[in-house]
Motif scaffolding. Structure first.
Motif, mmCIF file in Angstrom:
data_model
loop_
_atom_site.group_PDB
_atom_site.id
_atom_site.type_symbol
_atom_site.label_atom_id
_atom_site.label_comp_id
_atom_site.label_asym_id
_atom_site.label_seq_id
_atom_site.Cartn_x
_atom_site.Cartn_y
_atom_site.Cartn_z
ATOM 1 N N GLY A 1 22.570 -25.479 -1.610
ATOM 2 C CA GLY A 1 22.823 -24.075 -1.179
ATOM 3 C C GLY A 1 23.883 -23.465 -1.942
ATOM 4 O O GLY A 1 25.099 -23.638 -1.888
ATOM 5 N N ILE A 2 23.203 -22.405 -2.685
ATOM 6 C CA ILE A 2 24.259 -21.671 -3.609
ATOM 7 C C ILE A 2 24.770 -20.312 -2.793
ATOM 8 O O ILE A 2 24.035 -19.510 -2.808
ATOM 9 C CB ILE A 2 23.542 -21.364 -4.930
ATOM 10 N N ALA A 3 25.994 -20.530 -2.277
ATOM 11 C CA ALA A 3 26.530 -19.367 -1.598
ATOM 12 C C ALA A 3 26.524 -18.034 -2.303
ATOM 13 O O ALA A 3 26.866 -18.146 -3.692
ATOM 14 C CB ALA A 3 28.028 -19.726 -1.184
ATOM 15 N N PHE B 1 29.859 -22.857 -4.182
ATOM 16 C CA PHE B 1 30.292 -21.509 -4.077
ATOM 17 C C PHE B 1 30.599 -21.048 -5.629
ATOM 18 O O PHE B 1 31.425 -21.477 -6.154
ATOM 19 C CB PHE B 1 31.560 -21.742 -3.198
ATOM 20 N N MET B 2 29.829 -20.004 -5.950
ATOM 21 C CA MET B 2 30.019 -19.484 -7.291
ATOM 22 C C MET B 2 29.872 -18.103 -7.103
ATOM 23 O O MET B 2 29.059 -17.540 -6.390
ATOM 24 C CB MET B 2 29.286 -20.393 -8.280
ATOM 25 N N ILE C 1 28.386 -12.545 -18.036
ATOM 26 C CA ILE C 1 28.805 -13.485 -19.170
ATOM 27 C C ILE C 1 28.672 -14.836 -18.889
ATOM 28 O O ILE C 1 28.808 -15.715 -19.595
ATOM 29 C CB ILE C 1 29.892 -13.166 -19.781
ATOM 30 N N GLY C 2 28.558 -15.145 -17.509
ATOM 31 C CA GLY C 2 28.617 -16.513 -17.058
ATOM 32 C C GLY C 2 28.759 -16.746 -15.600
ATOM 33 O O GLY C 2 28.255 -15.762 -14.789
ATOM 34 N N ALA C 3 29.035 -17.910 -14.784
ATOM 35 C CA ALA C 3 29.065 -17.873 -13.622
ATOM 36 C C ALA C 3 30.217 -18.779 -13.284
ATOM 37 O O ALA C 3 30.788 -19.803 -14.105
ATOM 38 C CB ALA C 3 27.849 -18.952 -13.124
ATOM 39 N N THR C 4 31.112 -18.329 -12.338
ATOM 40 C CA THR C 4 32.424 -18.846 -12.031
ATOM 41 C C THR C 4 32.513 -19.610 -10.785
ATOM 42 O O THR C 4 31.762 -19.412 -9.852
ATOM 43 C CB THR C 4 33.493 -17.778 -11.688
ATOM 44 N N TRP C 5 32.657 -20.896 -10.932
ATOM 45 C CA TRP C 5 32.632 -22.090 -9.637
ATOM 46 C C TRP C 5 34.007 -21.788 -8.851
ATOM 47 O O TRP C 5 35.255 -21.536 -9.400
ATOM 48 C CB TRP C 5 32.548 -23.160 -9.916
ATOM 49 N N HIS C 6 33.998 -21.659 -7.634
ATOM 50 C CA HIS C 6 34.916 -21.556 -6.634
ATOM 51 C C HIS C 6 35.324 -22.756 -5.999
ATOM 52 O O HIS C 6 36.407 -23.159 -5.724
ATOM 53 C CB HIS C 6 34.879 -20.185 -5.702
#
Length: 271
Positions: free
Chosen positions: A104-106, A135-136, A147-152
């Motif tokens: 599950g990608i929030a 969570f990203m 420019i990308g994806a940030t992981w939280h």
């Protein structure tokens, strides 16, 4: 006795013609297209949106599991066996011993992943089915370009060895989040996945190019391909024929025609 009619499966995914290669599956499903059209309408909000997305992912998950998951021979007596000892179904079914993970990608992917999780628990051994959570968010530059994806944060089981890993995320736009997620599951956990499968309502040509440039072995399933910003001459060609000229993202990397902020609508949260 074994009925040879069910000795093998002849199931084939109904797909529109395209030239993206065998790893891309764009479904030919007028029923799903109808529901998806309603989900994309600016007039559709909750609770209709949640109900539509649930139905769409139930349908998509059935296709993916039937096409991708291993099958096994079963011998199951029916209720008629009390009167007829030969009342036994002998044929193929999905193998209940298949190990699977749905991710599950929030936030847009949270509810679709739950739908897939519930469906897999019905047809597989529930002890072998897991749901992970990521969570990203999009990472953008000063111009608003992704420019990308940030992981939280993440809640992930460590073992992925021989598991089918499913990523049910409604919008396949730039591919940044999917590339990041697949890379993590391939390289940072214990074991090697049996297969990684992306499951979308809508994808863009840019998404297909990006994901398969980084992970050519990922199977991509989608109900619709949106390339609405392509030139008219390109739109008249079979998808993938002039792949480098196809365009489905605007300057802010939103899909056209697309569906707008699916995560926002599903959660009634506009931040």
């Amino acid at each position: 006795m074994f009925d040879t009619a069910y000795a093998e499966s002849r199931y084939r995914v109904p797909e529109i013609p395209h030239r993206y290669g065998p790893g891309v599956h764009l479904l030919d499903d007028p029923f799903a297209w109808t529901l998806l059209t309603r989900a994309c309408s600016p007039e559709t909000g909750q609770p209709d949106m949640g109900r539509l997305v649930r139905m769409l992912y139930e349908n998509l998950a059935r296709v993916v599991l039937a096409a991708e998951f291993p099958r096994a021979r079963v011998d199951v007596p029916t209720r008629m066996a009390a009167a007829h000892p030969e009342a036994v179904y002998r044929g193929l079914a999905l193998s209940r011993t298949t190990k699977a993970v749905t991710v599950g990608i929030a936030r847009a992917g949270t509810m679709p992943s739950q739908v897939v999780f519930e469906l897999m628990n019905e047809v597989l051994d529930p002890a072998l089915v897991r749901q992970d959570h990521l969570f990203m968010s999009r990472q953008t530059n000063e111009a608003g370009t992704v420019i990308g994806a940030t992981w939280h944060d993440a809640k992930i089981g460590r073992d992925v060895g021989d598991r089918y890993v499913l990523f049910p995320d409604p919008m396949g736009a730039t591919g940044s989040s999917m590339v990041s997620a697949v890379s993590y599951y391939k390289n940072s956990l214990e074991g090697t996945p049996a297969k990684c499968i992306a499951m979308h309502l809508i994808v863009t040509p840019e998404y297909i190019r990006r994901v398969h440039a980084e992970h050519p072995d990922v199977a991509i399933y989608a109900l619709r391909l949106d390339r609405g910003l392509s030139e008219p001459a390109v739109l008249r060609t079979e998808p993938g024929t002039r792949a480098d000229e196809e365009k489905g993202l605007n300057d802010r990397q939103y899909i056209v025609p697309g569906a707008g902020g699916v995560g926002e609508i599903l959660n009634n949260a506009w931040v």
